[in-house]
Design a protein around this motif. Structure first.
Motif, PDB file in Angstrom:
ATOM      1  N   TYR A  33       0.829  -1.198   0.000  1.00  0.00           N
ATOM      2  CA  TYR A  33       0.000   0.000   0.000  1.00  0.00           C
ATOM      3  C   TYR A  33       0.869   1.256   0.000  1.00  0.00           C
ATOM      4  O   TYR A  33       2.011   1.250   0.482  1.00  0.00           O
ATOM      5  N   SER A  34       0.298   2.341  -0.492  1.00  0.00           N
ATOM      6  CA  SER A  34       0.923   3.643  -0.275  1.00  0.00           C
ATOM      7  C   SER A  34       0.750   3.996   1.203  1.00  0.00           C
ATOM      8  O   SER A  34      -0.145   3.462   1.883  1.00  0.00           O
ATOM      9  N   SER A 151      -4.307   1.549  -3.692  1.00  0.00           N
ATOM     10  CA  SER A 151      -2.958   1.649  -4.245  1.00  0.00           C
ATOM     11  C   SER A 151      -2.275   0.290  -4.342  1.00  0.00           C
ATOM     12  O   SER A 151      -1.187   0.179  -4.902  1.00  0.00           O
TER      13      SER A 151
END
Length: 263
Positions: A33-34, A151
């Motif tokens: 993930y971001s 993301s």
């Protein structure tokens, strides 16, 4: 992998900030993930402080998997929401995920809960099989784009559609799943997810979009007609299929599913 199966992993509750930092790192490694999508350390801390729990699987002193749950309340009933189950790749297919869920079930029963819920991607064949067949959860709610844009590369750019898993931890249906004796009546409907979905998602192939839309439409229609996904099968070619039977009970949290799943 056989060596890992033979190796006993210790399951224990996590409680220290160092433990929770490790969970954040595992989460990041798996989903990539971001930063704004990661559950931070404080989210794990609060789960433990507010009546939920964080369970960890240890290989020696190293945490290699975890399960995060929060208490929930809806319609006059308390339940547990199992937000995240994460297992590092070298430890998958060793039974550690099921061991974490068994430990979670023990905690739920000891704390007086009948129901544990979580969400999962309807296109993830292995997860659906694990949830519905191996654990004995059922699904009857489909939520479109539950989390909004993600993301994570694992989502393949698709909307984050999710199914709710309902795990009635005291039910005979769940007991049979744990005994590997779960047998459903002949399903009245099936919804197939092709094994190629993973390659299509990875390549941003339009067929991934079409598959999601087809699975979405069929499951939503079935649920609206009173059907429940109460089983899952995997075919030799890798395809997965939801096994749908008609519910004869009201859609309430009091339902333990002992009657409609007896056959």
């Amino acid at each position: 992998m056989s060596e890992l199966r033979a190796k006993a992993l210790r399951i224990d509750r996590l409680s220290t900030l160092e433990h929770f930092e490790r969970c954040v790192a595992i989460q990041s490694a798996i989903w990539n993930y971001s930063p704004h999508e990661l559950f931070p350390r404080r989210a794990f801390l609060l789960a433990e402080k507010l009546g939920g729990h964080v369970l960890g699987a240890f290989d020696g002193d190293l945490i290699v998997a975890f399960n995060l749950a929060y208490p929930g309340y809806r319609g006059g009933h308390a339940y547990l929401h199992s937000q995240m189950l994460a297992v590092l790749p070298p430890y998958r297919n060793t039974g550690v995920g099921r061991a974490l869920k068994l430990a979670q079930r023990d905690i739920a029963v000891a704390d007086g809960f009948d129901l544990i819920e979580w969400t999962y991607d309807p296109l993830e064949i292995k997860n659906a099989f694990f949830n519905l067949h191996r654990l004995g959860a059922i699904s009857r709610r489909y939520i479109r784009d539950f989390y909004g844009p993600s993301s994570s590369p694992l989502q393949g750019g698709l909307p984050t559609d999710r199914l709710y898993a309902e795990w009635w931890v005291r039910s005979q249906h769940v007991e049979r799943a744990f005994e590997d004796s779960l047998r459903l009546q002949v399903p009245q409907q099936t919804v197939v997810v092709p094994a190629d979905i993973y390659a299509w998602k990875s390549a941003a192939d339009e067929r991934a979009v079409q598959t999601q839309q087809n699975v979405r439409a069929r499951l939503e229609a079935a649920f609206a007609q009173g059907f429940v996904a109460a089983g899952y099968q995997r075919q030799p070619n890798g395809d997965g299929s939801y096994q749908l039977i008609r519910s004869t009970s009201a859609d309430t949290l009091q339902n333990t599913w002992s009657s409609p799943l007896e056959a």
